[in-house]
Write a protein that holds these residues in place. Sequence first.
Motif, mmCIF file in Angstrom:
data_model
loop_
_atom_site.group_PDB
_atom_site.id
_atom_site.type_symbol
_atom_site.label_atom_id
_atom_site.label_comp_id
_atom_site.label_asym_id
_atom_site.label_seq_id
_atom_site.Cartn_x
_atom_site.Cartn_y
_atom_site.Cartn_z
ATOM 1 N N PHE A 268 0.835 -1.198 0.000
ATOM 2 C CA PHE A 268 0.000 0.000 0.000
ATOM 3 C C PHE A 268 0.872 1.250 0.000
ATOM 4 C CE2 PHE A 268 -2.990 -3.132 1.585
ATOM 5 C CZ PHE A 268 -4.139 -2.784 0.910
ATOM 6 N N GLY A 269 0.332 2.316 -0.564
ATOM 7 C CA GLY A 269 0.996 3.609 -0.535
ATOM 8 C C GLY A 269 -0.047 4.716 -0.473
ATOM 9 N N ALA A 270 0.363 5.913 -0.121
ATOM 10 C CA ALA A 270 -0.577 7.029 0.009
ATOM 11 C C ALA A 270 0.134 8.335 -0.312
ATOM 12 C CB ALA A 270 -1.181 7.075 1.408
ATOM 13 N N LEU A 271 -0.660 9.297 -0.790
ATOM 14 C CA LEU A 271 -0.148 10.634 -1.090
ATOM 15 C C LEU A 271 -1.169 11.649 -0.607
ATOM 16 C CD1 LEU A 271 1.983 12.466 -2.500
ATOM 17 C CD2 LEU A 271 0.576 12.285 -4.559
ATOM 18 N N TYR A 272 -0.717 12.615 0.195
ATOM 19 C CA TYR A 272 -1.570 13.684 0.727
ATOM 20 C C TYR A 272 -0.975 15.003 0.261
ATOM 21 C CZ TYR A 272 -2.739 9.686 3.613
ATOM 22 O OH TYR A 272 -3.081 8.430 4.038
ATOM 23 N N LEU A 273 -1.811 15.833 -0.388
ATOM 24 C CA LEU A 273 -1.267 17.005 -1.081
ATOM 25 C C LEU A 273 -2.135 18.221 -0.817
ATOM 26 C CD1 LEU A 273 0.864 17.964 -3.222
ATOM 27 C CD2 LEU A 273 -0.879 17.481 -4.952
ATOM 28 N N THR A 274 -1.467 19.316 -0.550
ATOM 29 C CA THR A 274 -2.118 20.628 -0.472
ATOM 30 C C THR A 274 -1.422 21.553 -1.463
ATOM 31 O OG1 THR A 274 -2.673 20.347 1.856
ATOM 32 C CG2 THR A 274 -2.689 22.589 0.998
ATOM 33 N N ASN A 275 -2.231 22.201 -2.315
ATOM 34 C CA ASN A 275 -1.656 23.033 -3.377
ATOM 35 C C ASN A 275 -2.354 24.388 -3.395
ATOM 36 O OD1 ASN A 275 -2.213 23.979 -6.410
ATOM 37 N ND2 ASN A 275 -0.157 23.111 -6.304
ATOM 38 N N VAL A 276 -1.569 25.441 -3.472
ATOM 39 C CA VAL A 276 -2.075 26.804 -3.609
ATOM 40 C C VAL A 276 -1.458 27.399 -4.861
ATOM 41 C CG1 VAL A 276 -2.234 29.097 -2.598
ATOM 42 C CG2 VAL A 276 -2.373 27.087 -1.137
ATOM 43 N N ASN A 277 -2.319 27.938 -5.732
ATOM 44 C CA ASN A 277 -1.844 28.522 -6.992
ATOM 45 C C ASN A 277 -2.589 29.829 -7.224
ATOM 46 O OD1 ASN A 277 -0.660 28.922 -9.460
ATOM 47 N ND2 ASN A 277 -2.062 27.545 -10.556
ATOM 48 N N TRP A 278 -1.869 30.921 -7.426
ATOM 49 C CA TRP A 278 -2.499 32.242 -7.566
ATOM 50 C C TRP A 278 -1.878 32.964 -8.745
ATOM 51 C CZ3 TRP A 278 -1.350 37.117 -4.215
ATOM 52 C CH2 TRP A 278 -2.264 38.125 -4.543
ATOM 53 N N ASP A 279 -2.709 33.233 -9.747
ATOM 54 C CA ASP A 279 -2.280 34.063 -10.872
ATOM 55 C C ASP A 279 -2.414 35.516 -10.446
ATOM 56 O OD1 ASP A 279 -1.931 31.758 -12.322
ATOM 57 O OD2 ASP A 279 -3.904 31.854 -13.279
ATOM 58 N N PHE A 280 -1.340 36.044 -9.837
ATOM 59 C CA PHE A 280 -1.449 37.355 -9.191
ATOM 60 C C PHE A 280 -1.302 38.521 -10.164
ATOM 61 C CE2 PHE A 280 3.047 36.386 -9.213
ATOM 62 C CZ PHE A 280 3.677 37.600 -9.433
ATOM 63 N N PHE A 281 -0.750 38.278 -11.332
ATOM 64 C CA PHE A 281 -0.597 39.383 -12.270
ATOM 65 C C PHE A 281 -0.697 38.856 -13.698
ATOM 66 C CE2 PHE A 281 2.020 42.282 -14.908
ATOM 67 C CZ PHE A 281 1.304 43.442 -14.692
ATOM 68 N N ALA A 282 -1.628 39.428 -14.458
ATOM 69 C CA ALA A 282 -1.810 39.032 -15.858
ATOM 70 C C ALA A 282 -2.149 40.246 -16.705
ATOM 71 C CB ALA A 282 -2.897 37.970 -15.977
ATOM 72 N N PHE A 283 -1.514 41.381 -16.397
ATOM 73 C CA PHE A 283 -1.679 42.619 -17.160
ATOM 74 C C PHE A 283 -3.141 43.073 -17.186
ATOM 75 C CE2 PHE A 283 2.269 40.799 -18.605
ATOM 76 C CZ PHE A 283 3.122 41.895 -18.693
ATOM 77 N N GLY A 284 -3.806 42.982 -16.026
ATOM 78 C CA GLY A 284 -5.169 43.512 -15.892
ATOM 79 C C GLY A 284 -6.261 42.595 -16.385
ATOM 80 N N ARG A 285 -5.947 41.309 -16.593
ATOM 81 C CA ARG A 285 -6.952 40.393 -17.136
ATOM 82 C C ARG A 285 -8.132 40.233 -16.173
ATOM 83 N NH1 ARG A 285 -4.582 34.782 -18.625
ATOM 84 N NH2 ARG A 285 -3.363 36.204 -19.965
ATOM 85 N N ALA A 286 -7.850 40.032 -14.895
ATOM 86 C CA ALA A 286 -8.928 39.859 -13.916
ATOM 87 C C ALA A 286 -9.745 41.136 -13.780
ATOM 88 C CB ALA A 286 -8.351 39.446 -12.561
ATOM 89 N N ARG A 287 -9.054 42.270 -13.768
ATOM 90 C CA ARG A 287 -9.773 43.547 -13.645
ATOM 91 C C ARG A 287 -10.690 43.778 -14.850
ATOM 92 N NH1 ARG A 287 -5.736 46.449 -13.768
ATOM 93 N NH2 ARG A 287 -5.850 47.186 -15.922
ATOM 94 N N GLU A 288 -10.189 43.490 -16.038
ATOM 95 C CA GLU A 288 -11.008 43.679 -17.229
ATOM 96 C C GLU A 288 -12.194 42.728 -17.247
ATOM 97 O OE1 GLU A 288 -10.930 45.953 -19.417
ATOM 98 O OE2 GLU A 288 -9.094 46.939 -18.724
ATOM 99 N N ARG A 289 -11.994 41.497 -16.764
ATOM 100 C CA ARG A 289 -13.104 40.551 -16.707
ATOM 101 C C ARG A 289 -14.193 41.062 -15.768
ATOM 102 N NH1 ARG A 289 -10.409 36.023 -16.160
ATOM 103 N NH2 ARG A 289 -10.241 36.169 -13.896
#
Length: 462
Positions: free
Chosen positions: A109-130
């Motif tokens: 038996f084997g196991a994998l426990y994972l926590t992942n954080v990913n943040w697109d913090f800058f995309a030349f105003g893409r989030a703001r324009e959306r």
Amino acid sequence: MLNRCFSILFLTVAIIPASQKLSAQVLSLNDAVETALSNYASIKAKNNYLSASKATVQQSKKEYLPNFNLSAQQDFGTINGQNGPLYGLGLSVASSGLPLPKQNWNSAFGALYLTNVNWDFFAFGRARERIQVSESIVTRDQSDLEQEQFQHSVRVAGAYLNLLVAQRLTKSWENNLERASALKSVVVTRAKNGLIPGVDSSLANAEVSNAKISITQARDFEQEQANNLARLMGTTNQQFVLDTLFITRIPGSLSDTVSKTEGHPLLKYYSNRIAVSDRQAKYYHTLGMPTFSLFGVFQGRGAGFSSTYATDQHAYTQSYFEGIKPVRANYLLGIGATWNMTSILRTKQQVAAQTFVSNALKEEFNLVDQQIRNQLLLSENKIRNAVSNFQEAPVQVKSASDAYLQKSVLYKNGLSNIVDVTQALYILVRAETNRDVALSNLWQALLLKAAATGDFNLFLNQ
């Protein structure tokens, strides 16, 4: 859409019977409009569209939040390794083990426990324009709701006036039937006494029948117009007793009304459509720019294979709990950038296509603006013509009444014939009809101007 807003029909329909008037409640124009705005399905639909757009704004704002993923897996299998190049195309396992001289089927038996954080913090105003695209859509849908409410208010007011003047006209036809019946009584009596030819009695009977047919036709039109008003109000009740305000006085002001179209709800809607398209073009431009991301990973792993398994292939256990217990942990923090260089070519065409859409919407705006301005000029001409007709109507009624009285008196004294009397009666009915329509046309013309200026209060406040 615009033609429906400005189509004010001048119909003649029938009046509600007097017995129903005594028991029914008077429906004011304000009540009719408010009922229509509350019940009409297209307005309810646009309210729902607006609510959906507002929810989309909140969703767009939350798109900027970082991704936070939790993952856990527990497996059972072998760990045979093999040297060789691979590409992460998918549909493969991630078993970790040293290459051994030969294949074996040792499993644990084997196991994998994972926590992942990913943040697109800058995309030349893409989030703001959306977010701004979503907000501009809310503004557009809000103006769409307002212009629909405005146009529907105009439609309801037009139907209300049409039914009101029809009821007034039916009263004139009922008066005509009374006069024709009275004339028939005189003619029949004189014909029986041999004072006039019998053909006069036939003509009088024909005139009474014609008056009855005219009333029946008017009542048929009334049912159609009442059905139209009920449909616009979103109700099934078609028995209306209307407020007679609009046939008892002229509008308070016809010459001092505002003649501007800049704030017209329909122009606001078309303008906001352009704003949405322009904002979408700016958003598409950001899709071709790189994205900068922050990411972090924390990993825990368990395995039933011992660290000495490479030298001793018996150093493993098939215990479930030993295999899934995490015995190693790793963390990773990083910053990265991704840029699909060929996306520039695609987004360039997207921006160009959206620019053409904006130009098309601008031309539609110009077309509607031109139509509204022409409609405003037409409404002012109609007001002048309606005022002129209203001033002439009393003169026509007075003259026709005098002529009918004169012809009826002459006929009773044997100095005129039945044809002259019926002709005078027809002229009197026409004069009364013109009188009834003339005052209504003043209100219809003012309503047309209110529709052209985009200010319904211009009509209501009179």
